[in-house]
Design a protein around this motif. Sequence first.
Motif, PDB file in Angstrom:
ATOM      1  N   ALA A  91       0.641  -1.124  -0.097  1.00 56.69           N
ATOM      2  CA  ALA A  91       0.077   0.101   0.049  1.00 56.69           C
ATOM      3  C   ALA A  91       1.051   1.133   0.013  1.00 56.69           C
ATOM      4  CB  ALA A  91      -0.962  -0.035   1.094  1.00 56.69           C
ATOM      5  N   TYR A  92       1.956   1.260   0.894  1.00 57.38           N
ATOM      6  CA  TYR A  92       2.824   2.560   1.207  1.00 57.38           C
ATOM      7  C   TYR A  92       3.346   2.983  -0.487  1.00 57.38           C
ATOM      8  CZ  TYR A  92       6.694   5.562   2.439  1.00 57.38           C
ATOM      9  OH  TYR A  92       7.649   6.434   2.558  1.00 57.38           O
ATOM     10  N   ASN A  93       3.643   1.808  -1.373  1.00 59.61           N
ATOM     11  CA  ASN A  93       4.380   2.008  -2.504  1.00 59.61           C
ATOM     12  C   ASN A  93       3.063   2.147  -3.582  1.00 59.61           C
ATOM     13  OD1 ASN A  93       7.436   2.100  -1.951  1.00 59.61           O
ATOM     14  ND2 ASN A  93       6.746  -0.077  -0.896  1.00 59.61           N
ATOM     15  N   ARG A  94       2.007   1.915  -3.431  1.00 56.01           N
ATOM     16  CA  ARG A  94       0.826   1.916  -4.413  1.00 56.01           C
ATOM     17  C   ARG A  94       1.165   0.951  -5.384  1.00 56.01           C
ATOM     18  NH1 ARG A  94      -2.713   5.856  -3.426  1.00 56.01           N
ATOM     19  NH2 ARG A  94      -3.460   5.528  -5.619  1.00 56.01           N
ATOM     20  N   GLY A 129      -5.192   4.359  -0.586  1.00 60.15           N
ATOM     21  CA  GLY A 129      -4.897   3.803  -1.917  1.00 60.15           C
ATOM     22  C   GLY A 129      -5.391   2.445  -2.098  1.00 60.15           C
ATOM     23  N   MET A 130      -5.784   1.628  -1.186  1.00 62.06           N
ATOM     24  CA  MET A 130      -6.380   0.459  -1.203  1.00 62.06           C
ATOM     25  C   MET A 130      -7.805   0.273  -1.895  1.00 62.06           C
ATOM     26  SD  MET A 130      -5.555  -2.946  -0.942  1.00 62.06           S
ATOM     27  CE  MET A 130      -4.194  -2.760   0.155  1.00 62.06           C
ATOM     28  N   THR A 131      -7.957  -0.450  -2.900  1.00 61.38           N
ATOM     29  CA  THR A 131      -9.208  -0.754  -3.429  1.00 61.38           C
ATOM     30  C   THR A 131      -9.803  -1.756  -2.637  1.00 61.38           C
ATOM     31  OG1 THR A 131      -8.970   0.289  -5.474  1.00 61.38           O
ATOM     32  CG2 THR A 131     -10.750  -1.154  -5.302  1.00 61.38           C
ATOM     33  N   GLY A 153      -2.965   0.945  -8.683  1.00 62.49           N
ATOM     34  CA  GLY A 153      -2.638   0.632  -6.922  1.00 62.49           C
ATOM     35  C   GLY A 153      -3.199  -0.758  -6.686  1.00 62.49           C
ATOM     36  N   PRO A 154      -3.176  -1.040  -5.713  1.00 57.18           N
ATOM     37  CA  PRO A 154      -3.452  -2.466  -4.738  1.00 57.18           C
ATOM     38  C   PRO A 154      -4.897  -2.621  -4.632  1.00 57.18           C
ATOM     39  CG  PRO A 154      -2.883  -0.941  -3.069  1.00 57.18           C
ATOM     40  CD  PRO A 154      -2.815  -0.160  -4.348  1.00 57.18           C
TER      41      PRO A 154
END
Length: 325
Positions: A91-94, A129-131, A153-154
């Motif tokens: 997540a941090y790095n998308r 950014g997490m779906t 993204g994730p």
Amino acid sequence: MSRATREAYRDSLLPLLGRHPELMCLDSDTGLFNAEYAATAGDQYLNLGIAEQNLMGVAAGMAACGRIPFVNTMAAFATSRALEAIKIDIAYNRLPVRIMATHGGLAAGHLGPTHQALEDLAVMRVLPGMTVVVPADAAATEAFVEQSVSLPGPLYVRLGRKPTPALPAAPPPVIGQAQTLRQGGDVVLASCGPYPVLACLAAADALAGHGIEATVLNMHTLRPFDTETLVAAARPASLVVTLEEHWRSGGLGGAVAEALSEAAPTRVVRLGMPDQFVSEVGNQEHLVAHYDLTAERVVREVRAALDGAGSPAGSPAGSLAGSLS
């Protein structure tokens, strides 16, 4: 026709691997992928064994190098044991890692609280950014897998274990857009996942017999959340009820309450699992009935709320959330 969402995912991924050489299938000894599947996928399939942190780390590394990994594990392990790797590495790095989490909610009911995932949606939807997606049937799963190839993204997808019935015919769902399965101006029934969505549809039929017309929303995407569709449905209604196979805190009910409190203050009733670990032994269907995540429960709660009587006494799955105004 009943079909398991996890099997729909498996069967829809294989042809995608053939069309998209950048895709990878990373397994954790789930048993979902047999030897024939692995042979067909070739170098695009890797079984890393029961080591969820390593699974997420390897997926992150591959994604950073241009691959799109689909990682397979149980929801309880993905969102607890491997959470740090998901948060920091993915997540941090998308990174475009697709976390395909089986046995969501009470689907692993017979295995007890260690394998049940009643907090996963709350955990995953707060990660920037997490779906976060919860398909309600096999057809929706297939649609989401196809859409995920081009999704930035994730992605976290909560899947089940056993076959569940198909929803009534409707346009294919789109990630990020709630589905309106039924229109009505009196109350809104919002849910996600196979059993809750089917329960809300059945409850709407029953409520119509009492002169109460319900809008039914399949809120399959918890992040990004479709506030616009929810608010449009809630504005003419006097009550919004959420139903989910998740603890009442932090999941769909929390997302709905957060959205409405800012955009359209409305009375919300959140129905879900009570604030305790599961102590009953049984399969998913038994536990759903035992904890009253049912159409009958929704009908009782709606009628009680509209009559101003509050929540029925002795109700096991939580009480009225009260007004958000």
